[in-house]
Design a protein around this motif. Structure first.
Motif, PDB file in Angstrom:
ATOM      1  N   UNK A  62       7.514  33.400  11.053  1.00 19.42           N
ATOM      2  CA  UNK A  62       6.335  32.684  11.247  1.00 19.42           C
ATOM      3  C   UNK A  62       5.221  33.418  12.276  1.00 19.42           C
ATOM      4  N   UNK A  63       5.149  34.941  12.262  1.00 22.09           N
ATOM      5  CA  UNK A  63       4.050  35.476  13.040  1.00 22.09           C
ATOM      6  C   UNK A  63       3.551  36.619  12.099  1.00 22.09           C
ATOM      7  N   UNK A  73       1.037  37.529  16.701  1.00 26.26           N
ATOM      8  CA  UNK A  73       0.419  36.231  16.794  1.00 26.26           C
ATOM      9  C   UNK A  73       1.269  35.205  16.104  1.00 26.26           C
ATOM     10  N   UNK A  74       1.491  34.099  16.784  1.00 30.75           N
ATOM     11  CA  UNK A  74       2.262  33.061  15.935  1.00 30.75           C
ATOM     12  C   UNK A  74       1.105  32.462  15.048  1.00 30.75           C
ATOM     13  N   UNK A  75       1.685  32.018  13.794  1.00 27.47           N
ATOM     14  CA  UNK A  75       0.991  31.486  12.604  1.00 27.47           C
ATOM     15  C   UNK A  75       0.592  30.088  12.922  1.00 27.47           C
ATOM     16  N   UNK A  80      -0.771  34.372  21.208  1.00 31.40           N
ATOM     17  CA  UNK A  80      -0.107  35.626  21.309  1.00 31.40           C
ATOM     18  C   UNK A  80       1.109  35.551  21.761  1.00 31.40           C
ATOM     19  N   UNK A  81       2.090  36.249  21.522  1.00 27.62           N
ATOM     20  CA  UNK A  81       3.640  36.201  21.931  1.00 27.62           C
ATOM     21  C   UNK A  81       3.974  37.179  22.952  1.00 27.62           C
ATOM     22  N   UNK A  82       5.033  37.056  23.564  1.00 26.51           N
ATOM     23  CA  UNK A  82       5.438  37.892  24.749  1.00 26.51           C
ATOM     24  C   UNK A  82       4.538  37.842  25.879  1.00 26.51           C
ATOM     25  N   UNK A  83       4.317  39.073  26.395  1.00 28.20           N
ATOM     26  CA  UNK A  83       3.391  39.164  27.670  1.00 28.20           C
ATOM     27  C   UNK A  83       2.230  39.037  27.357  1.00 28.20           C
TER      28      UNK A  83
END
Ligand code: FES
Length: 112
Positions: A62-63, A73-75, A80-83
């Motif tokens: 789902x990204x 990017x999470x849909x 934004x994911x991670x750091x």
């Protein structure tokens, strides 16, 4: 009266693990994604980093991975994911009889 939901076409016209784009009243562009499990997500077609076209990214789970600098990017949330930090506007989606319906107010906001 203006409907709260915009019918923008058939869900199965969006490629699985892919996307299509939709202009919004000349103000911007929405990216529609369909994941391997058949869910449909709608986001502004711009990465929160430097505006890269998310519709040209690679969908996994789902990204989506932005094609410019590989942010994930999470849909569902646009985050934004991670750091990495940032958020792309998302648009609520309903599927009704195989048609994709987008929340009108969120669509106009996301494309602005
Ligand atoms: S513009 Fe998307 S990662 Fe840089």
């Amino acid at each position: 009266m203006i409907a709260d939901w915009i019918d923008i076409g058939w869900a199965n016209e969006i490629p699985v693990r892919g996307s299509r784009t939709m202009p919004v009243e000349g103000a911007g562009e929405i990216a529609l994604f369909r994941t391997a499990d058949g869910q449909v997500f709608a986001l502004a077609n711009r990465c929160p980093h430097k505006g890269g076209p998310l519709s040209q990214g690679i969908v996994h789970g789902h990204s989506v991975t932005c094609p410019l600098h590989n942010w994930n990017i999470a849909l569902d949330t646009g985050r934004a994911q991670g750091t990495d930090e940032g958020c792309t506007p998302t648009i609520p989606v309903r599927i009704d009889g195989g048609r994709v319906l987008l929340c009108r107010a969120s669509t106009l906001r996301a494309a602005a």
